[in-house]
Scaffold this active site. Structure first.
Site, PDB file in Angstrom:
ATOM      1  N   HIS A  38      24.669  -1.923  63.534  1.00 12.61           N
ATOM      2  CA  HIS A  38      25.772  -2.718  64.064  1.00 12.61           C
ATOM      3  C   HIS A  38      26.822  -2.909  62.962  1.00 12.61           C
ATOM      4  CE1 HIS A  38      22.471  -4.156  66.897  1.00 12.61           C
ATOM      5  NE2 HIS A  38      23.358  -3.570  67.660  1.00 12.61           N
ATOM      6  N   GLY A  82      12.559 -10.878  64.347  1.00 12.98           N
ATOM      7  CA  GLY A  82      11.147 -11.205  64.130  1.00 12.98           C
ATOM      8  C   GLY A  82      10.873 -11.607  62.689  1.00 12.98           C
ATOM      9  N   GLY A 130       8.014  -8.224  66.074  1.00 10.82           N
ATOM     10  CA  GLY A 130       7.899  -9.104  64.902  1.00 10.82           C
ATOM     11  C   GLY A 130       8.275  -8.446  63.591  1.00 10.82           C
ATOM     12  N   GLY A 177      11.061  -6.611  63.234  1.00  4.24           N
ATOM     13  CA  GLY A 177      12.505  -6.351  63.241  1.00  4.24           C
ATOM     14  C   GLY A 177      13.329  -7.460  62.605  1.00  4.24           C
ATOM     15  N   VAL A 230      23.738 -10.471  65.948  1.00  5.37           N
ATOM     16  CA  VAL A 230      22.876 -11.029  64.898  1.00  5.37           C
ATOM     17  C   VAL A 230      23.026 -10.195  63.626  1.00  5.37           C
ATOM     18  CG1 VAL A 230      20.517 -11.794  64.386  1.00  5.37           C
ATOM     19  CG2 VAL A 230      21.206 -11.441  66.767  1.00  5.37           C
ATOM     20  N   TYR A 257      20.446  -0.188  79.019  1.00  5.77           N
ATOM     21  CA  TYR A 257      19.972  -1.332  78.222  1.00  5.77           C
ATOM     22  C   TYR A 257      20.308  -2.646  78.937  1.00  5.77           C
ATOM     23  CZ  TYR A 257      20.029  -4.535  74.117  1.00  5.77           C
ATOM     24  OH  TYR A 257      19.841  -5.573  73.238  1.00  5.77           O
TER      25      TYR A 257
END
Ligand code: NDP
Length: 324
Positions: free
Chosen positions: A188, A19, A14, A16, A175, A145
């Site tokens: 990213h 979140g 929550g 991040g 995202v 992952y």
């Protein structure tokens, strides 16, 4: 979720990027007095290290959730993944097994967990869709992952088959948004470009280098749009089968378009150049959102340029306490 019934929704991860976006949307709803029967709890690793079974169970005992959005994961950039595939596999497997088992023990009615479009088979046909998750090995760089994420789908199917549980998963594309990780080693592409361009402006650099040719195509979803879709899935989607949460195929953009938009949002006066000696990664990874579009016809994604503009504005305002 039934209207009128009280629910307690625990969001793991929550603190991040995703979140915090869900928290923002829920706070907006609360201001409009939309979510009266829902209590939302946002947890980070400080509340409980979910790799630890006892801590996970204590968290569930404390909050007694009726619903769970499970975002917590060990995540990282390409090089971090390549160096630590075993850790990525073991830690994420432990987190996912602990969260789903605690959910089962505490009679949680629904869990929505998070896969990713980057866990799909490396050799595939396009567009990628929900039915193809297990069709072949993932890219070797992040197999730890990827396989751990794929196993969430196996757990969901097992809990459904054995215990009739409604545990499902969503598959977001890339995202970006406020509260992202802007650390240069771990970030990213969008947060990395936003941060590096801000650095370049502070230093007065007249050119800005983008790694690679700028030609690869990617789908990006604004974290607040993903948050709205996550909440919709929690309230309305009752299948165990995963669902892709992505922008439309025609909204795929090149990395150079992204860089130009960030330049505009930053008002950077310099020139963007491309270092073609650096790797481009896969040319494209197009995912189909046909299933989402068939179930939620009128969802409107924030225009990419607006989302980039707002994210750059957030970064500039919050640079001092952003994750750098
Ligand atoms: P962030 O890195 O922003 O946040 C990760 C979250 O997981 C943080 O809240 C962190 O807590 C928590 N966490 C990590 N390890 C543990 C642990 N051992 N115990 C408890 N909590 C832990 O990630 P995102 O918001 O970007 O990602 C959310 C989900 O979305 C993940 O499952 C990710 O795989 C998935 N996803 C992300 C994409 C992206 O482009 N970002 C694309 C597709 C999927 P804390 O910070 O308090 O340590």
């Amino acid at each position: 979720m039934m209207s009128g019934e009280k629910s307690v929704i625990l969001v793991t991860g929550g603190t991040g990027l995703v979140g915090q976006a869900i928290k923002t949307v829920i706070e907006e709803e609360k201001q409009q007095q939309k979510s009266n029967n829902e209590t939302w709890i946002f947890c980070g690793s400080k509340e409980a290290d979910l790799r630890d079974k006892a801590q996970t169970e204590a968290l569930f005992e404390k909050h007694k959730p009726t619903h769970v959005i499970h975002l917590a994961a060990m995540v990282g950039g390409l090089f971090h993944n390549m160096a630590h595939n075993l850790d990525f596999f073991r830690e994420n497997m432990a987190i996912n097994d602990n969260v789903l088992n605690a959910s089962y023990k505490h009679n949680v009615k629904k869990v929505v967990s998070c896969l990713s479009t980057c866990i799909f088979p490396d050799k595939t046909t396009y567009p990628i869709d929900e039915t193809m998750v297990h069709n072949g090995p993932p890219h070797t760089s992040n197999y730890g992952y990827s396989y751990a994420k794929r196993m969430i789908d196996i757990l969901n199917r097992g809990y459904h088959e054995t215990h009739g549980c409604t545990y499902t998963s969503v598959i977001p594309c890339n995202v970006f948004g406020p509260h992202d990780n802007y650390n240069l080693q771990a970030s990213h592409v969008i947060p990395a470009l936003i941060r590096r361009m801000d650095d370049a402006m502070q230093k007065g650099d007249s050119t800005f280098t983008v790694m690679g040719s700028g030609k690869p195509l990617r789908q990006f979803i604004y974290s607040l749009d993903l948050a709205r879709l996550f909440i919709w899935v929690l309230r309305n989607y009752n299948s165990v089968e995963p669902i892709v949460l992505s922008v439309d195929e025609e909204d795929e953009v090149t990395i150079s378009t992204v860089a130009e938009m960030i330049k505009k949002a930053h008002n950077y006066p310099g020139e963007i150049v491309y270092d073609t000696t650096k790797a481009d990664g896969q040319y494209k990874k197009t995912a189909s959102n046909k299933k989402l579009r068939s179930l939620y016809k009128d969802f409107k994604f924030t225009p990419f340029e607006t989302a980039i503009h707002d994210t750059v504005a957030w970064f500039k305002q919050n640079r001092d306490h952003a994750r750098l």
